[in-house]
Design an enzyme around this catalytic site. Structure first.
Site, short mmCIF file in Angstrom:
data_model
loop_
_atom_site.label_atom_id
_atom_site.label_comp_id
_atom_site.label_asym_id
_atom_site.label_seq_id
_atom_site.Cartn_x
_atom_site.Cartn_y
_atom_site.Cartn_z
N ARG A 48 0.87 -1.19 0.00
CA ARG A 48 0.00 0.00 0.00
C ARG A 48 0.89 1.21 0.00
O ARG A 48 1.84 1.30 0.79
CB ARG A 48 -0.86 -0.03 1.26
CG ARG A 48 -1.66 1.22 1.54
CD ARG A 48 -3.07 1.06 1.04
NE ARG A 48 -4.04 2.03 1.45
CZ ARG A 48 -3.93 3.33 1.49
NH1 ARG A 48 -2.79 3.91 1.22
NH2 ARG A 48 -4.94 4.08 1.83
N GLU A 56 -11.58 5.06 -3.97
CA GLU A 56 -12.01 3.65 -4.05
C GLU A 56 -12.51 3.39 -5.47
O GLU A 56 -12.93 4.31 -6.18
CB GLU A 56 -13.12 3.39 -3.04
CG GLU A 56 -12.69 3.55 -1.59
CD GLU A 56 -11.65 2.53 -1.15
OE1 GLU A 56 -11.69 1.37 -1.61
OE2 GLU A 56 -10.79 2.90 -0.34
N ARG A 90 -0.95 -5.32 4.99
CA ARG A 90 -0.21 -4.93 3.79
C ARG A 90 1.04 -4.15 4.19
O ARG A 90 1.04 -3.44 5.19
CB ARG A 90 -1.07 -4.04 2.88
CG ARG A 90 -2.31 -4.73 2.35
CD ARG A 90 -3.18 -3.78 1.56
NE ARG A 90 -3.71 -2.74 2.43
CZ ARG A 90 -4.68 -1.90 2.08
NH1 ARG A 90 -5.20 -1.95 0.87
NH2 ARG A 90 -5.12 -0.99 2.92
#
Length: 162
Positions: A48, A56, A90
Site C-alpha cells: 500500500r 475507491e 499490507r
C-alpha cells in the site's frame, strides 16, 4: 524496571530498522490506485502506498487512479522502502518504479489525496496536492471530490442503517 525499559527501547529500535527495509521485485498486479502486488523472491507481497489515499474503485476517478498506477508500475521492477504494515497486514511503503516516485506521482497526477493522518507536515506531497488542485487535474476536476476515508465512512454508515 530498568531492564524492561531497555528491552522496550531495543524492540522499538528493531521495529524501526525493519520498517526501513528495502524490498525489490516485479509488480505483478495493481489492485486500485494505491495498492499493488510485488513479487519478491517468489513471494507475493501486497503493498500500500504510504501517506496517500486514492479513490475507491466505486468512487469517481477510482478506476482512473488504478489505470494510472498500472501505467507507472505493472510488470516493472520496483523498489519499496517499507514503513511498516497497515491494519490489513499490507506492507506500507514508498514505491519507486522505473525511477519514478510513485507515491508522489499519483498525487501530482491528481489520482490520490495526501493522507493527512499518516504523512508528516513538511512533506513535499502537500505541495504536489496543492498544485494538482490548482491545475484541476485528475480527481480535482470533479465538482466536489470526496476523500476516500470520508467515502468509506459514509458507506459504512449507510450499511449500518440497513
Amino acid at each position: 524496571m530498568r531492564r524492561l525499559m531497555i528491552l522496550a527501547a531495543l524492540c522499538a529500535g528493531m521495529s524501526f530498522a525493519a520498517a526501513g527495509a528495502e524490498l525489490q521485485g516485479r509488480v505483478t498486479a495493481v489492485h486500485d490506485g494505491d495498492t499493488l502486488t510485488l513479487s519478491v523472491e517468489g513471494s507475493a507481497l501486497r503493498v500500500r502506498l504510504d501517506g496517500v489515499d486514492a479513490p475507491e474503485l466505486g468512487q469517481p476517478y477510482g478506476r482512473s487512479a488504478r489505470r494510472s498506477l498500472a501505467a507507472l508500475c505493472r510488470g516493472k521492477e520496483a523498489k519499496v522502502i517499507e514503513r511498516g504494515k497497515d491494519d490489513e497486514g499490507r506492507v506500507l511503503g514508498s514505491v519507486t518504479c522505473a525511477d519514478v516516485d510513485v507515491n508522489a506521482e499519483q498525487v501530482r497526477r491528481g489520482m490520490a489525496w495526501v493522507h493527512l493522518r499518516y504523512l508528516p507536515l513538511g512533506s513535499p506531497l502537500y505541495e504536489f496536492e496543492a498544485n494538482a488542485r490548482l491545475r484541476r487535474v485528475g480527481l480535482w476536476r470533479g465538482k466536489e471530490p470526496v476523500a476516500p476515508w470520508e467515502w468509506r465512512a459514509r458507506a459504512a454508515a449507510e450499511k449500518g442503517k440497513r
